[in-house]
Design a protein around this motif. Structure first.
Motif, PDB file in Angstrom:
ATOM      1  N   LEU A 188       0.855  -1.188   0.000  1.00  0.00           N
ATOM      2  CA  LEU A 188       0.000   0.000   0.000  1.00  0.00           C
ATOM      3  C   LEU A 188       0.887   1.232   0.000  1.00  0.00           C
ATOM      4  O   LEU A 188       1.762   1.379   0.865  1.00  0.00           O
ATOM      5  N   HIS A 189       0.653   2.118  -0.959  1.00  0.00           N
ATOM      6  CA  HIS A 189       1.462   3.336  -1.094  1.00  0.00           C
ATOM      7  C   HIS A 189       0.680   4.534  -0.554  1.00  0.00           C
ATOM      8  O   HIS A 189      -0.474   4.754  -0.954  1.00  0.00           O
ATOM      9  N   PHE A 190       1.313   5.286   0.339  1.00  0.00           N
ATOM     10  CA  PHE A 190       0.688   6.482   0.912  1.00  0.00           C
ATOM     11  C   PHE A 190       1.629   7.675   0.693  1.00  0.00           C
ATOM     12  O   PHE A 190       2.770   7.664   1.160  1.00  0.00           O
ATOM     13  N   ALA A 191       1.148   8.691  -0.031  1.00  0.00           N
ATOM     14  CA  ALA A 191       1.938   9.892  -0.307  1.00  0.00           C
ATOM     15  C   ALA A 191       1.021  11.097  -0.087  1.00  0.00           C
ATOM     16  O   ALA A 191       0.352  11.559  -1.012  1.00  0.00           O
ATOM     17  N   PRO A 192       0.962  11.634   1.136  1.00  0.00           N
ATOM     18  CA  PRO A 192      -0.011  12.686   1.452  1.00  0.00           C
ATOM     19  C   PRO A 192       0.291  14.004   0.745  1.00  0.00           C
ATOM     20  O   PRO A 192       1.443  14.370   0.550  1.00  0.00           O
ATOM     21  N   PHE A 193      -0.777  14.694   0.349  1.00  0.00           N
ATOM     22  CA  PHE A 193      -0.652  16.041  -0.207  1.00  0.00           C
ATOM     23  C   PHE A 193      -1.896  16.829   0.179  1.00  0.00           C
ATOM     24  O   PHE A 193      -2.888  16.255   0.657  1.00  0.00           O
TER      25      PHE A 193
END
Length: 825
Positions: free
Chosen positions: A112-117
């Motif tokens: 699972l990839h999480f890259a907050p913006f």
């Protein structure tokens, strides 16, 4: 030698990369989803992720109220995969449902990839949520402010894999940027042969394949960082440098020959060629180490005791014939595997890869320790041990252990979250009341240092335990542009030093202030703990004899520290090995006193104090007036609490200066700094390195060699010839006694830094006022009868450091130096 190793690493990296491209693993199930997007995205130029909003991708997503979201201002450096996300608001029952091959209960990878913006309507940095897989919670109350990839290995028993993102609170939401689900090789997790390591015993561990495993560390020991581009299972392998507890105990081993894969051993899917073609072996070139020592690594895994799968990768690339290599494996200091013979385990074939699985429980130290060292079967002249790779996976509950339906599970999570929040609020109120009462009582007491918080939008990697606050240290921030300008774009002609963290440049700021700029390797997470430690400590303390932190920069994947510039450089360069004029004896004494003042303040400036952990002559810097300041706090740690005697931690430090008791027991106290400082005192007196492997055996270690001469009463025969005619016997005697007691084998027998400082002040007084040819006992010593002048040791006062480098006198009814008696305290 270093060039040869680097060239070998580059060659094997190139050829094994080519091999991985032509021998890629083809999984039975393979889902790669670009969440929140209607277009496909590539990742590492080799894998195409299907947009989950596209016609084909939408079939995997239930349509109830999930929201696609795009980053309005994506960073040009971030992968396209992280420019969109799928939002799951509170109350949404949306989930991903993927059909999988389950007839034989295959093991699958889930990433699972999480890259907050930030985007209008949603700030992904504020999201907090749970992640469920077929009703089983694999992530609880998860939130992040940087890019994170979570990887799980699990066996799927159902024909459909359902992944849900459930907000932690009714007003919240969950999100995900990308999902990978694909089949693992059939032999990736097997139930036979796994060893359970417990105190004083090793037993078999069954049903490993039924466990959910969360990847914590994946390390290429002795090799380079590997990306999904270099791995047939698209994994990332990190380097081991920052985890080595004593770097000098290990040296890299490299081969350009491909591994000899054998049936029943490891395969390229278990680990890529690169892992098995590099290793760390025992560094027997260091003569001061005994023939039998271990190479040890410490991996942070969290302070809560949890079972972990520890997979160790081996490939004998150092032996020239069979049955040369025998070694032992230790996990958390327990013997996990005795007398490992790799040639015997690989059907008598050299350079044949294999792996061994262990299960071990982490302890409250938060560190999982792995060591390899020679066994009793080793030939003493060829004793060796090696390790090629490490994988550590947290063992979670079995997937089959879910209770009831998914909805029931979700309800209990929500109810649990609410009850947990209420309990937390009550505890918070009680803590606040207690804190207020405590503050009222200690209104005028000295405040302690506070820990650092996290960056927003930081380049710091996902494994960071703590990062720097963008609020508390805002005034210390210096822009990358200013640093770049002040160092002429990091001009190599301005390099004034090189350390484990990186290059040090001479520079200047906009106001023409001269500074020293320490630049970490750009884009690397290596050195991150040191970066954080320096900022934590130096931003909270100021002292005349501690190097001041001017500021820091954390932009564009950079880790840069800016210090006040010390014109005369390190103490070492004024003792030996340079063209600088040697310091006089009085100058050396004043330098030692200044450094002792800085260390004394460090140890006593707060309720816990700070332990430096890397005191040496290169970390004592001199300004234009030859005032000494202690520098380099990257390895520093807070001292023990009031009710504790030591800090349990991995061994860090430098050869020759390392406290032997700390090395043996991994128990750190301020007396470890005292030992290192004692070595510095001998270094100042004798003007030679703490360790010189080119000398004969008995002279290699400075402290041991000097103490032998001290015991003979002949230390004056080995002092620096440049000062031999300047040192008064009474001054030398007291100085030598001080250094010797600092280097006692056990911390309890060593003085405190306050005592050391007090005695060094006495040494200086003896040097300035004592007769040239009289021993100390006849002049100003509390243990003698001389009365010509009263030295510090004969009065009823003791030394106090006021924090700014000034000193004062405190009256005391019974004050004496423990150094004045042979028994100590």
């Amino acid at each position: 030698m270093a060039f040869h190793i680097n060239l070998s690493l580059t060659l094997l990296f190139f050829f094994s990369t080519l091999h991985s491209l032509f021998a890629a693993f083809t999984p039975t199930d393979n889902y790669l989803l670009n969440c929140g997007s209607n277009t496909n995205a590539t990742f590492f130029s080799i894998r195409s992720f299907l947009g989950d909003s596209s016609h084909q991708g939408s079939t995997f997503l239930s349509t109830d109220r999930s929201i696609p979201l795009s980053d309005a201002n994506p960073s040009p450096d971030s992968p396209e995969l992280y420019h969109t996300a799928r939002i799951f608001p509170s109350g949404s029952s949306s989930s991903y449902k993927l059909s999988v091959t389950s007839k034989q209960q295959h093991t699958h990878f889930l990433r699972l990839h999480f890259a907050p913006f930030k985007s209008p309507g949603f700030d992904l940095l504020s999201a907090k949520f749970h992640v469920l897989v077929n009703g089983f919670s694999v992530m609880n109350s998860f939130s992040t402010d940087s890019i994170v990839v979570k990887e799980f290995t699990l066996r799927i028993n159902d024909p459909v894999l359902e992944i849900s993102f459930v907000p932690s609170k009714s007003s919240g939401f969950g999100f995900v940027n990308a999902i990978e689900v694909f089949s693992a090789p059939n032999d990736y997790i097997i139930d036979q042969g796994t060893k359970l390591v417990i105190p004083n015993s090793v037993k078999s561990f069954s049903n490993l394949s039924s466990q959910v495993l969360e990847t914590v560390h994946r390390i290429n020991i002795g090799g380079l960082r590997l990306t999904p581009f270099n791995d047939t299972l698209w994994r990332t392998w990190f380097v081991d440098d920052e985890y080595l507890l004593l770097k000098g105990a290990a040296k890299r081993a490299v081969t350009t020959d491909p591994p000899n894969y054998q049936r029943g051993g490891a395969s390229r899917e278990i680990a890529p060629d690169n892992v098995y073609m590099t290793a760390q072996e025992m560094n027997r070139d260091h003569q001061e180490l005994q023939a039998r020592f271990n190479i040890s690594w410490g991996f942070p895994v969290g302070s809560k005791p949890v079972l972990h799968l520890v997979r160790l990768h081996f490939c004998d690339i150092v032996s020239t014939s069979l049955n040369q290599l025998y070694f032992n494996v230790f996990i958390n200091d327990y013997l996990a595997f005795r007398d490992v013979d790799l040639s015997g385990l690989t059907f008598h074939v050299l350079a044949s890869p294999l792996y061994i699985d262990f299960v071990a429980e982490s302890d409250h130290s938060g560190m999982l320790r792995i060591s390899v060292g020679p066994s009793d079967l080793s030939n003493p002249s060829r004793a060796n041990a090696l390790l090629n790779g490490v994988e550590i996976m947290r063992i979670m509950n079995p997937v089959s252990s879910k209770v009831g339906s998914r909805k029931k599970h979700v309800i209990w999570i929500v109810v649990g979250s609410v009850l947990g929040s209420l309990v937390f609020l009550c505890l918070l109120v009680l803590c606040g009341l207690c804190l207020c009462r405590r503050n009222a009582k200690t209104k005028n007491s000295e405040s302690t240092w506070t820990p650092l918080r996290r960056f927003r939008g930081s380049s710091i990697s996902r494994t960071t335990e703590g990062t720097v606050s963008s609020n508390g240290y805002q005034t210390l921030r210096i822009s990358f542009a200013e640093i770049q300008s002040g160092t002429n774009n990091f001009d190599k002609s301005l390099i004034i030093g090189v350390g484990g963290f990186g290059m040090v440049f001479k520079g200047s700021l906009k106001d023409n202030t001269k500074v020293a700029v320490k630049r970490g390797v750009p884009g690397s997470r290596q050195g991150l703990p040191e970066f954080l430690s320096e900022i934590t400590i130096l931003s909270k303390i100021r002292h005349r004899h501690l190097v001041s932190l001017v500021g820091y920069c954390e932009e564009q994947s950079e880790m840069i520290l800016v210090y006040e510039y010390m014109d005369k450089g390190p103490l070492k360069s004024h003792l030996y090995g340079s063209t600088n004029r040697p310091l006089s004896w009085k100058q050396r004494l004043k330098v030692c006193i200044g450094a002792a003042r800085g260390l004394h303040y460090l140890h006593t400036g707060s309720s816990q104090g700070i332990i430096h952990r890397d005191i040496k002559s290169t970390n004592i810097l001199l300004d234009d007036d030859y005032e000494a300041k202690v520098a380099d706090f990257g390895l520093s740690r807070s001292g023990p609490c009031i009710d504790e005697t030591h800090v349990s931690t991995g061994v860090k430090g430098s050869f020759g200066y390392l406290d032997p008791e700390y090395f043996r027991r991994q128990q750190l106290t301020d007396k470890s700094d005292v030992y290192s400082f004692g070595v510095v005192l001998f270094e100042v007196l004798c003007a030679r390195p703490a360790v010189d492997p080119l000398l004969v055996r008995e002279q290699v270690n400075l402290a041991e060699w000097a103490i032998e001469w001290q015991k003979k009463g002949m230390l004056d025969q080995v002092i620096d010839p440049n000062i031999a005619d300047q040192v008064k016997p009474c001054s030398l005697k007291k100085f030598a006694e001080t250094a010797e007691k600092c280097c006692a084998d056990y911390g309890v027998d060593r003085p405190t830094m306050g005592d050391v400082l007090w005695n060094l002040e006495h040494v200086l007084q003896l040097q300035e006022s004592g007769p040239l040819d009289k021993p100390e006992e006849t002049y100003g010593d509390a243990t003698g009868s001389g009365t010509s002048r009263q030295g510090p040791s004969s009065g009823s006062n003791t030394y106090r450091d006021n924090g700014d480098g000034s000193s004062g006198i405190i009256n005391s009814s019974q004050v004496f130096s423990q150094l004045m008696t042979n028994a100590g305290r």
